[in-house]
Design a protein around this motif. Structure first.
Motif, PDB file in Angstrom:
ATOM      1  N   THR A 100       0.833  -1.198   0.000  1.00 15.88           N
ATOM      2  CA  THR A 100       0.000   0.000   0.000  1.00 15.88           C
ATOM      3  C   THR A 100       0.867   1.247   0.000  1.00 15.88           C
ATOM      4  OG1 THR A 100      -0.090  -0.083   2.406  1.00 15.88           O
ATOM      5  CG2 THR A 100      -1.944  -1.051   1.232  1.00 15.88           C
ATOM      6  N   GLY A 101       0.355   2.290  -0.618  1.00 15.25           N
ATOM      7  CA  GLY A 101       0.916   3.632  -0.540  1.00 15.25           C
ATOM      8  C   GLY A 101      -0.138   4.517   0.104  1.00 15.25           C
ATOM      9  N   ASN A 102       0.005   5.812  -0.027  1.00 14.21           N
ATOM     10  CA  ASN A 102      -1.006   6.702   0.554  1.00 14.21           C
ATOM     11  C   ASN A 102      -2.370   6.513  -0.088  1.00 14.21           C
ATOM     12  OD1 ASN A 102       0.812   7.797   2.329  1.00 14.21           O
ATOM     13  ND2 ASN A 102       1.244   9.585   1.068  1.00 14.21           N
ATOM     14  N   PHE A 103      -2.414   6.517  -1.423  1.00 15.14           N
ATOM     15  CA  PHE A 103      -3.688   6.414  -2.127  1.00 15.14           C
ATOM     16  C   PHE A 103      -3.623   5.410  -3.271  1.00 15.14           C
ATOM     17  CE2 PHE A 103      -3.569  10.807  -0.462  1.00 15.14           C
ATOM     18  CZ  PHE A 103      -4.660  10.720   0.403  1.00 15.14           C
ATOM     19  N   HIS A 104      -2.785   4.392  -3.151  1.00 16.47           N
ATOM     20  CA  HIS A 104      -2.693   3.367  -4.183  1.00 16.47           C
ATOM     21  C   HIS A 104      -2.347   2.024  -3.541  1.00 16.47           C
ATOM     22  CE1 HIS A 104       1.295   5.204  -3.766  1.00 16.47           C
ATOM     23  NE2 HIS A 104       1.792   4.019  -4.053  1.00 16.47           N
ATOM     24  N   SER A 105      -2.591   0.973  -4.303  1.00 14.02           N
ATOM     25  CA  SER A 105      -2.371  -0.381  -3.802  1.00 14.02           C
ATOM     26  C   SER A 105      -1.748  -1.244  -4.887  1.00 14.02           C
ATOM     27  CB  SER A 105      -3.698  -1.008  -3.374  1.00 14.02           C
ATOM     28  OG  SER A 105      -4.317  -0.245  -2.375  1.00 14.02           O
ATOM     29  N   PHE A 106      -1.024  -2.270  -4.451  1.00 13.83           N
ATOM     30  CA  PHE A 106      -0.393  -3.227  -5.347  1.00 13.83           C
ATOM     31  C   PHE A 106      -0.607  -4.635  -4.820  1.00 13.83           C
ATOM     32  CE2 PHE A 106       2.148   0.620  -5.602  1.00 13.83           C
ATOM     33  CZ  PHE A 106       2.307   0.794  -6.954  1.00 13.83           C
ATOM     34  N   VAL A 107      -0.719  -5.584  -5.730  1.00 16.97           N
ATOM     35  CA  VAL A 107      -0.673  -6.999  -5.354  1.00 16.97           C
ATOM     36  C   VAL A 107       0.229  -7.722  -6.344  1.00 16.97           C
ATOM     37  CG1 VAL A 107      -2.966  -7.039  -4.272  1.00 16.97           C
ATOM     38  CG2 VAL A 107      -2.728  -7.682  -6.674  1.00 16.97           C
ATOM     39  N   VAL A 108       0.849  -8.786  -5.874  1.00 22.27           N
ATOM     40  CA  VAL A 108       1.645  -9.668  -6.717  1.00 22.27           C
ATOM     41  C   VAL A 108       0.964 -11.025  -6.697  1.00 22.27           C
ATOM     42  CG1 VAL A 108       3.890 -10.759  -7.064  1.00 22.27           C
ATOM     43  CG2 VAL A 108       3.757  -8.414  -6.187  1.00 22.27           C
ATOM     44  N   THR A 109       0.796 -11.606  -7.872  1.00 26.84           N
ATOM     45  CA  THR A 109       0.163 -12.919  -7.962  1.00 26.84           C
ATOM     46  C   THR A 109       1.220 -14.016  -7.882  1.00 26.84           C
ATOM     47  OG1 THR A 109       0.332 -13.037 -10.368  1.00 26.84           O
ATOM     48  CG2 THR A 109      -1.645 -11.965  -9.442  1.00 26.84           C
ATOM     49  N   ARG A 110       0.763 -15.224  -7.705  1.00 28.24           N
ATOM     50  CA  ARG A 110       1.656 -16.378  -7.634  1.00 28.24           C
ATOM     51  C   ARG A 110       2.496 -16.505  -8.905  1.00 28.24           C
ATOM     52  NH1 ARG A 110      -1.255 -21.672  -5.918  1.00 28.24           N
ATOM     53  NH2 ARG A 110      -2.524 -21.097  -7.694  1.00 28.24           N
ATOM     54  N   GLU A 111       1.968 -16.044 -10.022  1.00 28.58           N
ATOM     55  CA  GLU A 111       2.690 -16.107 -11.292  1.00 28.58           C
ATOM     56  C   GLU A 111       3.690 -14.957 -11.441  1.00 28.58           C
ATOM     57  OE1 GLU A 111      -0.678 -16.322 -11.040  1.00 28.58           O
ATOM     58  OE2 GLU A 111      -0.711 -18.499 -11.209  1.00 28.58           O
ATOM     59  N   GLY A 112       3.780 -14.055 -10.447  1.00 31.68           N
ATOM     60  CA  GLY A 112       4.729 -12.957 -10.482  1.00 31.68           C
ATOM     61  C   GLY A 112       4.227 -11.708 -11.180  1.00 31.68           C
ATOM     62  N   MET A 113       2.938 -11.627 -11.461  1.00 32.30           N
ATOM     63  CA  MET A 113       2.369 -10.458 -12.127  1.00 32.30           C
ATOM     64  C   MET A 113       2.045  -9.385 -11.086  1.00 32.30           C
ATOM     65  SD  MET A 113       2.543 -11.459 -15.205  1.00 32.30           S
ATOM     66  CE  MET A 113       1.706 -10.134 -16.010  1.00 32.30           C
ATOM     67  N   LEU A 114       2.384  -8.132 -11.398  1.00 32.79           N
ATOM     68  CA  LEU A 114       2.119  -7.001 -10.513  1.00 32.79           C
ATOM     69  C   LEU A 114       0.876  -6.274 -10.995  1.00 32.79           C
ATOM     70  CD1 LEU A 114       3.029  -5.109  -8.194  1.00 32.79           C
ATOM     71  CD2 LEU A 114       4.306  -3.830  -9.926  1.00 32.79           C
ATOM     72  N   TRP A 115      -0.110  -6.113 -10.097  1.00 32.32           N
ATOM     73  CA  TRP A 115      -1.338  -5.382 -10.386  1.00 32.32           C
ATOM     74  C   TRP A 115      -1.360  -4.147  -9.494  1.00 32.32           C
ATOM     75  CZ3 TRP A 115      -5.569  -7.219 -13.473  1.00 32.32           C
ATOM     76  CH2 TRP A 115      -5.347  -8.468 -14.080  1.00 32.32           C
ATOM     77  N   ALA A 116      -1.898  -3.038 -10.012  1.00 38.77           N
ATOM     78  CA  ALA A 116      -1.947  -1.793  -9.252  1.00 38.77           C
ATOM     79  C   ALA A 116      -3.268  -1.079  -9.502  1.00 38.77           C
ATOM     80  CB  ALA A 116      -0.783  -0.892  -9.667  1.00 38.77           C
ATOM     81  N   TRP A 117      -3.690  -0.290  -8.512  1.00 39.35           N
ATOM     82  CA  TRP A 117      -4.883   0.547  -8.658  1.00 39.35           C
ATOM     83  C   TRP A 117      -4.815   1.680  -7.645  1.00 39.35           C
ATOM     84  CZ3 TRP A 117      -4.994  -4.513  -7.021  1.00 39.35           C
ATOM     85  CH2 TRP A 117      -5.361  -4.742  -5.702  1.00 39.35           C
ATOM     86  N   GLY A 118      -5.700   2.659  -7.848  1.00 37.02           N
ATOM     87  CA  GLY A 118      -5.746   3.824  -6.971  1.00 37.02           C
ATOM     88  C   GLY A 118      -5.228   5.056  -7.684  1.00 37.02           C
ATOM     89  N   TRP A 119      -4.732   6.024  -6.922  1.00 32.17           N
ATOM     90  CA  TRP A 119      -4.287   7.305  -7.455  1.00 32.17           C
ATOM     91  C   TRP A 119      -3.032   7.149  -8.295  1.00 32.17           C
ATOM     92  CZ3 TRP A 119      -2.946  12.139  -4.024  1.00 32.17           C
ATOM     93  CH2 TRP A 119      -3.174  13.285  -4.772  1.00 32.17           C
ATOM     94  N   ASN A 120      -3.069   7.714  -9.489  1.00 31.27           N
ATOM     95  CA  ASN A 120      -1.966   7.556 -10.418  1.00 31.27           C
ATOM     96  C   ASN A 120      -1.479   8.926 -10.919  1.00 31.27           C
ATOM     97  OD1 ASN A 120      -0.100   6.260 -12.073  1.00 31.27           O
ATOM     98  ND2 ASN A 120      -1.524   6.070 -13.772  1.00 31.27           N
ATOM     99  N   ASN A 121      -1.424   9.915 -10.040  1.00 33.57           N
ATOM    100  CA  ASN A 121      -1.042  11.254 -10.491  1.00 33.57           C
ATOM    101  C   ASN A 121       0.454  11.422 -10.722  1.00 33.57           C
ATOM    102  OD1 ASN A 121      -0.230  11.333  -7.794  1.00 33.57           O
ATOM    103  ND2 ASN A 121      -0.647  13.522  -7.633  1.00 33.57           N
ATOM    104  N   GLN A 122       1.275  10.489 -10.270  1.00 34.70           N
ATOM    105  CA  GLN A 122       2.721  10.577 -10.453  1.00 34.70           C
ATOM    106  C   GLN A 122       3.255   9.512 -11.403  1.00 34.70           C
ATOM    107  OE1 GLN A 122       4.605  13.041  -8.942  1.00 34.70           O
ATOM    108  NE2 GLN A 122       2.650  13.840  -8.232  1.00 34.70           N
ATOM    109  N   GLY A 123       2.360   8.800 -12.069  1.00 37.81           N
ATOM    110  CA  GLY A 123       2.802   7.752 -13.005  1.00 37.81           C
ATOM    111  C   GLY A 123       2.930   6.468 -12.296  1.00 37.81           C
TER     112      GLY A 123
END
Length: 123
Positions: A100-123
């Motif tokens: 977690t960040g201030n306004f964003h989140s990440f998960v990593v799957t068993r296959e090693g894939m990175l997923w993200a969501w939330g605030w994306n104002n800095q890229g």
């Protein structure tokens, strides 16, 4: 909503087998196993502020208590959130790590894939 100065069981996840947790400034996430199904599935629970959709619930409503954001671990493409069946892009994935960040989140799957969501104002 009770401040404590000693450890206490986190009631919303007391019956779950929690394997990982991440705490941001405004929200939290936990991976917990649902052992009531076979094979057991990892579920992603989120709670807290949801200003930028960082809870992954498909909206921007705050959640004061832990609720399912990602069903995961199965082969379905849908997930039941707040008693409503919704499309879940991670429903067929098995989440193993959270961040977690201030306004964003990440998960990593068993296959090693990175997923993200939330605030994306800095890229």
């Amino acid at each position: 909503k009770i401040d404590r100065n000693e450890p206490a069981l986190f009631a919303p996840l007391r019956a779950k087998n929690v394997s990982s947790i991440s705490v941001g400034q405004w929200h939290s996430m936990a991976i917990a196993m649902d052992v009531s199904v076979s094979p057991p599935n990892a579920r992603l629970f989120t709670w807290g502020d949801n200003f930028a959709g960082q809870l992954g619930q498909g909206d921007a409503l705050p959640r004061p208590s832990a609720s399912i954001a990602v069903c995961g671990g199965g082969t379905a493409t849908k997930c039941v959130r707040n008693f409503v069946e919704v499309e879940d892009p991670l429903a067929d994935q098995y989440v193993v790590h959270v961040g977690t960040g201030n306004f964003h989140s990440f998960v990593v799957t068993r296959e090693g894939m990175l997923w993200a969501w939330g605030w994306n104002n800095q890229g």
